[in-house]
Motif scaffolding. Structure first.
Motif, PDB file in Angstrom:
ATOM      1  N   TYR A  91       1.029  -1.156   0.013  1.00 34.45           N
ATOM      2  CA  TYR A  91       0.032   0.152  -0.311  1.00 34.45           C
ATOM      3  C   TYR A  91       0.743   1.283   0.038  1.00 34.45           C
ATOM      4  O   TYR A  91       0.563   2.265  -0.790  1.00 34.45           O
ATOM      5  CB  TYR A  91      -0.889   0.082   1.312  1.00 34.45           C
ATOM      6  CG  TYR A  91      -1.913  -1.057   1.407  1.00 34.45           C
ATOM      7  CD1 TYR A  91      -2.090  -1.930   0.126  1.00 34.45           C
ATOM      8  CD2 TYR A  91      -2.671  -1.366   2.404  1.00 34.45           C
ATOM      9  CE1 TYR A  91      -3.191  -2.856   0.069  1.00 34.45           C
ATOM     10  CE2 TYR A  91      -3.524  -2.256   2.442  1.00 34.45           C
ATOM     11  CZ  TYR A  91      -3.548  -3.115   1.329  1.00 34.45           C
ATOM     12  OH  TYR A  91      -4.640  -4.188   1.272  1.00 34.45           O
ATOM     13  N   LEU A  99       2.489   1.844  -3.383  1.00 30.59           N
ATOM     14  CA  LEU A  99       1.634   2.272  -4.287  1.00 30.59           C
ATOM     15  C   LEU A  99       1.211   3.851  -4.014  1.00 30.59           C
ATOM     16  O   LEU A  99       1.538   4.779  -4.977  1.00 30.59           O
ATOM     17  CB  LEU A  99       0.181   1.634  -4.210  1.00 30.59           C
ATOM     18  CG  LEU A  99      -0.787   2.482  -4.682  1.00 30.59           C
ATOM     19  CD1 LEU A  99      -0.746   2.008  -6.295  1.00 30.59           C
ATOM     20  CD2 LEU A  99      -2.270   2.015  -4.307  1.00 30.59           C
ATOM     21  N   LEU A 100       1.046   4.236  -2.753  1.00 28.15           N
ATOM     22  CA  LEU A 100       0.659   5.517  -2.336  1.00 28.15           C
ATOM     23  C   LEU A 100       1.776   6.417  -2.644  1.00 28.15           C
ATOM     24  O   LEU A 100       1.608   7.523  -3.108  1.00 28.15           O
ATOM     25  CB  LEU A 100       0.205   5.704  -1.095  1.00 28.15           C
ATOM     26  CG  LEU A 100      -1.026   5.103  -0.723  1.00 28.15           C
ATOM     27  CD1 LEU A 100      -1.223   4.801   0.914  1.00 28.15           C
ATOM     28  CD2 LEU A 100      -2.305   5.806  -1.019  1.00 28.15           C
ATOM     29  N   ARG A 133       3.967   5.824  -5.126  1.00 27.47           N
ATOM     30  CA  ARG A 133       4.421   5.742  -6.603  1.00 27.47           C
ATOM     31  C   ARG A 133       3.117   6.711  -7.383  1.00 27.47           C
ATOM     32  O   ARG A 133       3.575   7.453  -8.171  1.00 27.47           O
ATOM     33  CB  ARG A 133       4.221   4.428  -7.095  1.00 27.47           C
ATOM     34  CG  ARG A 133       5.624   3.842  -6.832  1.00 27.47           C
ATOM     35  CD  ARG A 133       5.543   2.246  -8.075  1.00 27.47           C
ATOM     36  NE  ARG A 133       5.606   2.785  -9.128  1.00 27.47           N
ATOM     37  CZ  ARG A 133       5.351   1.833 -10.248  1.00 27.47           C
ATOM     38  NH1 ARG A 133       4.714   0.722  -9.924  1.00 27.47           N
ATOM     39  NH2 ARG A 133       5.441   2.391 -11.611  1.00 27.47           N
ATOM     40  N   ILE A 134       1.998   6.737  -6.910  1.00 28.43           N
ATOM     41  CA  ILE A 134       1.005   7.469  -7.288  1.00 28.43           C
ATOM     42  C   ILE A 134       0.982   8.720  -6.873  1.00 28.43           C
ATOM     43  O   ILE A 134       0.102   9.782  -7.458  1.00 28.43           O
ATOM     44  CB  ILE A 134      -0.524   7.016  -7.335  1.00 28.43           C
ATOM     45  CG1 ILE A 134      -0.885   7.147  -5.693  1.00 28.43           C
ATOM     46  CG2 ILE A 134      -0.583   5.506  -7.829  1.00 28.43           C
ATOM     47  CD1 ILE A 134      -2.395   6.728  -5.592  1.00 28.43           C
ATOM     48  N   GLY A 135       2.078   9.285  -5.789  1.00 28.21           N
ATOM     49  CA  GLY A 135       2.183  10.659  -5.664  1.00 28.21           C
ATOM     50  C   GLY A 135       1.424  11.186  -4.152  1.00 28.21           C
ATOM     51  O   GLY A 135       1.322  12.413  -3.936  1.00 28.21           O
ATOM     52  N   MET A 136       0.608  10.310  -3.773  1.00 27.66           N
ATOM     53  CA  MET A 136      -0.124  10.696  -2.385  1.00 27.66           C
ATOM     54  C   MET A 136       0.922  10.844  -1.328  1.00 27.66           C
ATOM     55  O   MET A 136       0.277  11.159  -0.123  1.00 27.66           O
ATOM     56  CB  MET A 136      -1.170   9.639  -1.970  1.00 27.66           C
ATOM     57  CG  MET A 136      -2.539   9.649  -2.802  1.00 27.66           C
ATOM     58  SD  MET A 136      -3.297  11.111  -2.834  1.00 27.66           S
ATOM     59  CE  MET A 136      -3.438  11.697  -1.226  1.00 27.66           C
ATOM     60  N   ARG A 146       3.394  12.657  -1.532  1.00 26.93           N
ATOM     61  CA  ARG A 146       4.146  14.080  -1.665  1.00 26.93           C
ATOM     62  C   ARG A 146       4.095  15.145  -0.655  1.00 26.93           C
ATOM     63  O   ARG A 146       2.814  15.227  -0.025  1.00 26.93           O
ATOM     64  CB  ARG A 146       3.694  14.577  -2.900  1.00 26.93           C
ATOM     65  CG  ARG A 146       4.199  13.698  -4.196  1.00 26.93           C
ATOM     66  CD  ARG A 146       3.523  14.390  -5.560  1.00 26.93           C
ATOM     67  NE  ARG A 146       3.427  15.780  -5.705  1.00 26.93           N
ATOM     68  CZ  ARG A 146       2.927  16.674  -6.806  1.00 26.93           C
ATOM     69  NH1 ARG A 146       2.229  15.909  -7.806  1.00 26.93           N
ATOM     70  NH2 ARG A 146       3.189  17.736  -7.035  1.00 26.93           N
ATOM     71  N   VAL A 185      -0.077  20.683  -4.143  1.00 28.08           N
ATOM     72  CA  VAL A 185      -0.846  20.249  -5.287  1.00 28.08           C
ATOM     73  C   VAL A 185      -1.913  21.496  -5.259  1.00 28.08           C
ATOM     74  O   VAL A 185      -2.592  21.849  -4.419  1.00 28.08           O
ATOM     75  CB  VAL A 185      -1.197  19.137  -5.742  1.00 28.08           C
ATOM     76  CG1 VAL A 185       0.021  18.124  -5.861  1.00 28.08           C
ATOM     77  CG2 VAL A 185      -2.091  18.408  -4.671  1.00 28.08           C
ATOM     78  N   VAL A 187      -3.312  15.292   3.257  1.00 28.61           N
ATOM     79  CA  VAL A 187      -4.730  14.660   3.033  1.00 28.61           C
ATOM     80  C   VAL A 187      -4.785  13.252   3.498  1.00 28.61           C
ATOM     81  O   VAL A 187      -5.682  12.666   4.194  1.00 28.61           O
ATOM     82  CB  VAL A 187      -5.244  15.093   1.731  1.00 28.61           C
ATOM     83  CG1 VAL A 187      -6.430  14.470   1.390  1.00 28.61           C
ATOM     84  CG2 VAL A 187      -5.064  16.362   1.468  1.00 28.61           C
ATOM     85  N   LEU A 188      -3.779  12.375   2.956  1.00 30.61           N
ATOM     86  CA  LEU A 188      -3.657  10.920   3.294  1.00 30.61           C
ATOM     87  C   LEU A 188      -3.925  10.794   4.768  1.00 30.61           C
ATOM     88  O   LEU A 188      -4.370  10.061   5.294  1.00 30.61           O
ATOM     89  CB  LEU A 188      -2.426  10.502   2.750  1.00 30.61           C
ATOM     90  CG  LEU A 188      -2.073   9.001   2.963  1.00 30.61           C
ATOM     91  CD1 LEU A 188      -3.383   8.031   2.474  1.00 30.61           C
ATOM     92  CD2 LEU A 188      -0.765   8.437   2.295  1.00 30.61           C
TER      93      LEU A 188
END
Lengths: 382, 382
Positions: free
Chosen positions: B245, B248-249, B251-254, B256, B260, B272-273
């Motif tokens: 998890y 993945l988080l 790699r997708i940029g969550m 960062r 944004v 936010v996560l």
């Protein structure tokens, strides 16, 4: 005819490339809130193309922009559908939009009939080409038993572990929400990611894992195809990795559409997720894979049970070579352009608000062919 | 001694429960930006407990709150460490904090020495108890060869597919960032999730998948333990699902930490996560599993190669029964409380800014025992 197109994202770009300079299009106006991309696109296109600032959320201002145009093609987010319908009817033009915006656009049918105007609602790839495929097959059957719509688009990319091929927020919301199907003559709601199966799509797609989703076709085909149809479902390809990621993101709350408090501010987790994922319009040329829309229609003809299968595939590579977009954007925009050309050239006689299965199928398939989308058809005894 | 404690999250609650009413604590002041939780906690505690509004980011206002207290215990986010150090030194008190805040707090050693004050820096579970374990073993060796710190905390929960047992943002940032280790007498940076192994933790934890992480112990133990130590690393348990998890988080940029743009506003994806994931302070009683801090120290004594292993385990259930928190919060808060009691009772003679391995180990282990954390020790020939 003078055409106003609203929205110049990836799909809007495809629509505009098809319409600009088309023999039946007198002029094309590109309308957007931010005219930067529209200006750039207008410079590339042939034919009479101009740009106007247009706010899809403001029906009065929009009606002023529409005046003088015969057709409005809406390639903006479906949440603006209602406002655009109102403005278009007020301005006395025909309309085409690409998907459902939450409200039931088809409920405005009587109003539009009375005004002698046509709004073709949900005309892209799916809904759109899929509904036309269903109509084509249904017209060749005495009784329709089942319609199965299968969208086999997929992509792979080292760069993007999770790439959504159309509007990221819409796709994720669709994927993690309860699905619907029409079974034994009744609509049913089932959990997200129900009825997993591996579907043997034709080449260049091949076998893909698909799941039931809630989709426009499940809502409209049972109402408009007639012929006793008892079963309609829609299944979308979601590769196993992507499915796991979406389930996780949903379970941990990252797909929430309400707001959460973050450091004094408020934000919608799904919109943040969409902001960090790649923008669908940026994927052209950067992913491998293909899109395909396929419809199976089972029924009887002269007492014989038959199955018609219609499908239109395209690789992302081919779509990029043609228009610098993904195959999903190409098929969706080309579906919309085919509908628009049918309206412009007077091939649609029905007035009111209509779904794509109300169109005569053969002329649409001919236009699609002309625009570069080939339909494959098989008919087999069951 | 009068004690001021800043922050009353899960860990602060544990610290306050240990300190309030302790024979050496004359009074306990709970300071927080928002005094709601502090007021509630103060009503439950025995001894002289009061509440004051305190802004950890404002050194001047903070120095006024500190005046009259002999010790400041900081259980707020480590990003405030520098401001709190400045205010505490200005107000003439001793200080204890729990982890590193980005800057090198130990660099202020000379200043604090000159003022005759002690700042015990990084005194929780790990860093904290782990460093004391390393010191205890090193004191029993002529030469120290290797120190391996292993944090085996884990949790499982149907309700929370991804639950972080301490500060969510800190944990995720730590996990997805490059790791560090000290090898052949040199610090090295290696990729996140390096050197996976299954480590056989003692019961009630059992085997856990662990990875190298960047952690305070790797920075300080080579500098403060001495005795020729050539190898120090820190490994943390990350179950396979959680690791997938997090990758993945990331790699997708969550994960960062920059901002944004989302609908006109700006937001940091990681915050936010962290906002959608469960708050660590809310996990008490809602997860299964355990925490454990374990340190292996290899070296020679009288020419013989030996390995000391020290560890302190606790189940989340037991920690919840004792203080309605997770075992991670219990061990971390109890490590800090043990350090605070050592400072209050005059057991720390060293002045300046010191890491926990500069403490005499036996008195700390005795206080930990008194506060409910039992240390297990083994010594074996290698």
């Amino acid at each position: 005819m003078k055409v106003l197109q609203l929205g110049v994202g990836a799909i809007g770009t495809v629509v505009a490339r098809h319409l600009a300079g088309h023999r039946a299009v007198e002029s094309l106006t590109l309308g957007d809130m931010d005219t930067t991309r529209a200006d750039r696109l207008a410079r590339e296109l042939k034919g009479r193309v101009s740009v106007e600032r247009a706010d899809a959320a403001d029906p009065q201002a929009l009606a002023r922009v529409i005046k003088g145009h015969g057709l409005v093609v809406s390639a903006v987010l479906p949440k603006y559908n209602e406002a655009i319908m109102k403005a278009t009817l007020a301005a006395g033009a025909d309309l085409l939009d690409l998907s459902a915006g939450g409200d039931d656009q088809l409920a405005h049918d009587a109003e539009w009939k009375k005004a002698g105007r046509t709004a073709l609602h949900g005309m892209g790839e799916d809904p759109g080409i899929s509904n036309v495929f269903a109509r084509w097959a249904a017209d060749r059957l005495d009784v329709v038993e089942a319609i199965r719509v299968r969208d086999g688009e997929y992509s792979s990319s080292e760069e993007f572990p999770l790439a959504c091929l159309f509007s990221t927020e819409t796709f994720i919301e669709e994927a993690v929400s309860p699905a619907t199907l029409f079974e034994n003559g009744q609509w049913k709601t089932i959990p997200a990611f129900s009825n997993r199966e591996v579907y043997p799509f034709p080449e260049p797609v091949g076998p893909q894992v698909i799941y039931n989703m809630s989709h426009e076709e499940v809502d409209t085909l049972p109402r408009y195809i007639g012929k006793g149809v008892r079963f309609v479902d829609f299944k979308l390809a979601v590769p196993d990795d992507m499915q796991k990621y979406l389930v996780l993101l949903d379970r941990i709350g990252m797909t929430r559409r309400d707001t959460v408090r973050v450091r004094g501010g408020e934000v919608t987790p799904l919109s943040v997720l969409a902001a960090v994922l790649p923008q669908p319009a940026d994927l052209g040329g950067r992913i491998q894979g293909a899109a395909i829309i396929l419809v199976e229609v089972d029924g009887t003809k002269g007492g014989r049970k038959v199955r018609h299968v219609l499908y239109a595939p395209m690789t992302h590579d081919e779509a990029f070579r043609r228009m610098q977009v993904t195959a999903t954007a190409f098929l969706t925009g080309t579906g919309a352009a085919a509908g628009a050309i049918a309206l412009i050239t007077g091939k649609v006689k029905t007035r009111g608000v209509i779904p794509p299965e109300s169109l005569e199928a053969d002329p649409i398939l001919a236009i699609l062919e002309e625009l570069g989308v080939t339909t494959h058809r098989t008919e087999n005894a069951l």
